[in-house]
Design a protein around this motif. Structure first.
Motif, PDB file in Angstrom:
ATOM      1  N   LEU A 265      -3.336  -0.910   8.493  1.00  0.00           N
ATOM      2  CA  LEU A 265      -2.305  -1.409   8.537  1.00  0.00           C
ATOM      3  C   LEU A 265      -1.473  -1.730   9.701  1.00  0.00           C
ATOM      4  O   LEU A 265      -1.530  -0.866  10.459  1.00  0.00           O
ATOM      5  N   THR A 266      -0.941  -3.042   9.629  1.00  0.00           N
ATOM      6  CA  THR A 266      -0.075  -3.298  10.825  1.00  0.00           C
ATOM      7  C   THR A 266       1.043  -4.401  10.102  1.00  0.00           C
ATOM      8  O   THR A 266       1.011  -4.359   9.067  1.00  0.00           O
ATOM      9  N   THR A 267       1.489  -5.044  11.222  1.00  0.00           N
ATOM     10  CA  THR A 267       2.757  -5.887  10.690  1.00  0.00           C
ATOM     11  C   THR A 267       2.528  -7.287  11.049  1.00  0.00           C
ATOM     12  O   THR A 267       1.683  -7.814  11.431  1.00  0.00           O
ATOM     13  N   THR A 268       3.497  -8.037  10.427  1.00  0.00           N
ATOM     14  CA  THR A 268       3.543  -9.704  10.600  1.00  0.00           C
ATOM     15  C   THR A 268       3.905  -9.949  12.023  1.00  0.00           C
ATOM     16  O   THR A 268       3.682 -11.153  12.417  1.00  0.00           O
ATOM     17  N   GLU A 269       3.920  -9.008  12.907  1.00  0.00           N
ATOM     18  CA  GLU A 269       4.282  -9.445  14.317  1.00  0.00           C
ATOM     19  C   GLU A 269       3.051  -9.194  15.217  1.00  0.00           C
ATOM     20  O   GLU A 269       2.840  -9.209  16.342  1.00  0.00           O
ATOM     21  N   THR A 270       1.956  -9.458  14.530  1.00  0.00           N
ATOM     22  CA  THR A 270       0.592  -9.482  15.130  1.00  0.00           C
ATOM     23  C   THR A 270      -0.137 -10.601  14.396  1.00  0.00           C
ATOM     24  O   THR A 270       0.316 -11.043  13.135  1.00  0.00           O
ATOM     25  N   PRO A 271      -1.154 -11.226  15.135  1.00  0.00           N
ATOM     26  CA  PRO A 271      -1.853 -12.510  14.516  1.00  0.00           C
ATOM     27  C   PRO A 271      -2.718 -11.991  13.320  1.00  0.00           C
ATOM     28  O   PRO A 271      -3.133 -12.705  12.369  1.00  0.00           O
ATOM     29  N   TRP A 272      -2.928 -10.643  13.052  1.00  0.00           N
ATOM     30  CA  TRP A 272      -3.514 -10.153  11.944  1.00  0.00           C
ATOM     31  C   TRP A 272      -2.694 -10.150  10.721  1.00  0.00           C
ATOM     32  O   TRP A 272      -3.288  -9.864   9.682  1.00  0.00           O
ATOM     33  N   GLY A 273      -1.610 -10.608  10.612  1.00  0.00           N
ATOM     34  CA  GLY A 273      -0.681 -10.711   9.281  1.00  0.00           C
ATOM     35  C   GLY A 273      -1.343 -11.726   8.404  1.00  0.00           C
ATOM     36  O   GLY A 273      -1.472 -11.592   7.049  1.00  0.00           O
ATOM     37  N   THR A 274      -1.711 -12.763   9.135  1.00  0.00           N
ATOM     38  CA  THR A 274      -2.848 -13.779   8.185  1.00  0.00           C
ATOM     39  C   THR A 274      -4.089 -13.387   8.206  1.00  0.00           C
ATOM     40  O   THR A 274      -4.871 -13.493   7.162  1.00  0.00           O
ATOM     41  N   GLU A 275      -4.882 -13.006   9.152  1.00  0.00           N
ATOM     42  CA  GLU A 275      -6.169 -12.607   9.234  1.00  0.00           C
ATOM     43  C   GLU A 275      -6.737 -11.609   8.244  1.00  0.00           C
ATOM     44  O   GLU A 275      -7.687 -11.751   7.398  1.00  0.00           O
ATOM     45  N   LEU A 276      -5.609 -10.666   7.970  1.00  0.00           N
ATOM     46  CA  LEU A 276      -6.156  -9.390   7.025  1.00  0.00           C
ATOM     47  C   LEU A 276      -5.504  -9.490   5.682  1.00  0.00           C
ATOM     48  O   LEU A 276      -5.490  -8.569   4.906  1.00  0.00           O
ATOM     49  N   SER A 277      -4.645 -10.610   5.513  1.00  0.00           N
ATOM     50  CA  SER A 277      -3.994 -10.672   4.288  1.00  0.00           C
ATOM     51  C   SER A 277      -4.795 -10.718   3.036  1.00  0.00           C
ATOM     52  O   SER A 277      -4.317 -10.601   1.899  1.00  0.00           O
ATOM     53  N   SER A 278      -5.927 -11.291   3.201  1.00  0.00           N
ATOM     54  CA  SER A 278      -6.658 -11.457   1.854  1.00  0.00           C
ATOM     55  C   SER A 278      -7.712 -10.348   1.514  1.00  0.00           C
ATOM     56  O   SER A 278      -8.973 -10.529   1.416  1.00  0.00           O
ATOM     57  N   GLY A 279      -6.803  -9.226   1.498  1.00  0.00           N
ATOM     58  CA  GLY A 279      -7.507  -8.028   1.033  1.00  0.00           C
ATOM     59  C   GLY A 279      -8.509  -7.318   2.216  1.00  0.00           C
ATOM     60  O   GLY A 279      -9.023  -6.052   1.829  1.00  0.00           O
ATOM     61  N   ARG A 280      -8.164  -7.728   3.282  1.00  0.00           N
ATOM     62  CA  ARG A 280      -9.005  -7.013   4.321  1.00  0.00           C
ATOM     63  C   ARG A 280      -8.051  -5.821   4.972  1.00  0.00           C
ATOM     64  O   ARG A 280      -8.480  -5.108   5.972  1.00  0.00           O
ATOM     65  N   GLY A 281      -6.825  -5.717   4.629  1.00  0.00           N
ATOM     66  CA  GLY A 281      -5.884  -4.683   5.166  1.00  0.00           C
ATOM     67  C   GLY A 281      -4.641  -4.821   4.427  1.00  0.00           C
ATOM     68  O   GLY A 281      -4.446  -5.320   3.420  1.00  0.00           O
ATOM     69  N   PHE A 282      -3.527  -4.268   5.357  1.00  0.00           N
ATOM     70  CA  PHE A 282      -2.339  -3.787   4.548  1.00  0.00           C
ATOM     71  C   PHE A 282      -1.266  -4.447   5.490  1.00  0.00           C
ATOM     72  O   PHE A 282      -1.106  -3.796   6.797  1.00  0.00           O
TER      73      PHE A 282
END
Length: 341
Positions: A265-282
């Motif tokens: 679970l992280t935020t849009t203020e990291t690059p993971w906002g797009t990387e994990l948006s397809s069911g890989r995270g919150f």
């Protein structure tokens, strides 16, 4: 080709930054690229100096010496010009940037961003600079080991474990997580494990909040700083890794959770906002309300099965293994030398 790393003092790179630099050093070493910590005293036509981080007076002095000797240098700001980081203590950073840092950065052969979002912001500060986007890679070969890790840590099979593992710093958003967890609805036993340390007064303020709201919060364990290999069972055994950060140019700890199959679970203020948006995270925004909603979304799902954790780990290893990334860094360093070779 020889590379010199200039890094901040140990107390300023503890945790993610130290792991990132160490992993890059090791990966380049495997390729046969020698890494030194000594800035050369004379130009040799084959050395690139790589400065890691900003706001270090010693770095600007070394950079000035590099320019005088004709030794090229590059700079990785490591997120220190991201919007939140820039606003934090801006009254001190702004004059220093104008008097020292801007000149030092503008004379670098290139700036190194770890994600496209950071590259865009570096272009905003220095429109004429060459900016290369090179992600960070895995910090070990760790893989999923959920059951063994939980047995090692004494975590009960029937409970969900939420994990915060990072420096305890205001930008990391642990306060948002604690506020979001207050009054949150959980359908099964759950606890929060906090691994990390920080400025004592700030840590005490969070612990005081937790004590004052103990009736509304889930059980919390404050483990203190656990780095190195000892941190991996925590990543492996957790059910959800939480980094509700205000600002993160890469978020290496998120990758470390993913590589062992633990959703984050992280935020849009990291690059993971797009990387994990397809069911890989919150993914939420860095607000209490948004983090609380992300927790609601998480608790409405069953705990991840071994197959789903393995798929997340496979994705992380396929995309962020240093066997793939290190040659890109080596090619980048060679391109810095080519104009003067």
């Amino acid at each position: 080709m020889k590379i010199v790393f200039c890094v901040p003092p140990p107390e300023q790179r503890v945790g993610g930054l130290d792991s990132a630099i160490g992993a890059l050093r090791d990966a380049l070493g495997i390729l046969g690229v020698p890494i030194s910590d000594e800035v050369p005293t004379a130009p040799d036509g084959e050395t690139v100096v790589h400065f890691h981080g900003l706001w270090q007076p010693a770095h600007s002095r070394h950079a000035k010496a590099c320019l005088a000797r004709g030794t090229p240098y590059v700079v990785s700001p490591h997120g220190m010009l991201e919007p939140w980081a820039w606003r934090h203590k801006w009254w001190k950073k702004w004059p220093y940037y104008k008097l020292v840092e801007q000149r030092y950065l503008s004379r670098a052969r290139a700036l190194v961003a770890t994600a496209a979002s950071e590259a865009g912001r570096l272009h905003h500060f220095l429109p004429r600079a060459r900016v290369e986007t090179l992600p960070l890679g895995l910090t070990s070969d760790a893989r999923p080991d959920y059951e063994n890790a939980r047995r090692q840590l004494g975590w009960k099979p029937e409970e969900r474990v939420l994990l915060y593992l990072s420096r305890i710093h205001v930008k990391k958003g642990l306060d948002l997580l604690l506020h979001a967890l207050a009054h949150s609805v959980r359908s099964e036993p759950t606890r929060l494990v906090i691994v990390g340390d920080g400025e004592p007064a700030y840590v005490r303020s969070l612990q005081d909040f937790a004590k004052q709201h103990a009736a509304d919060l889930l059980p919390i364990e404050w483990k203190g700083a656990i780095w190195g290999t000892a941190r991996w069972p925590y990543f492996q055994g957790a059910d959800l890794f939480c980094l509700p950060t205000h600002s993160e140019n890469f978020g290496l700890a998120v990758l470390e959770a993913c590589q062992v199959g633990t959703p984050a679970l992280t935020t849009t203020e990291t690059p993971w906002g797009t990387e994990l948006s397809s069911g890989r995270g919150f993914i939420g925004r860095p607000t209490v309300e948004s983090i609380r909603q992300s927790l609601v979304d998480y608790f409405q799902q069953p705990r991840w099965a071994a197959e789903k954790r393995a798929a997340l780990a496979d994705w992380a290893h396929a995309n962020f293994d240093w066997k793939t990334l290190a040659p890109r860094y080596a090619a980048f360093y060679r391109s810095i030398l080519s104009p003067i070779s």
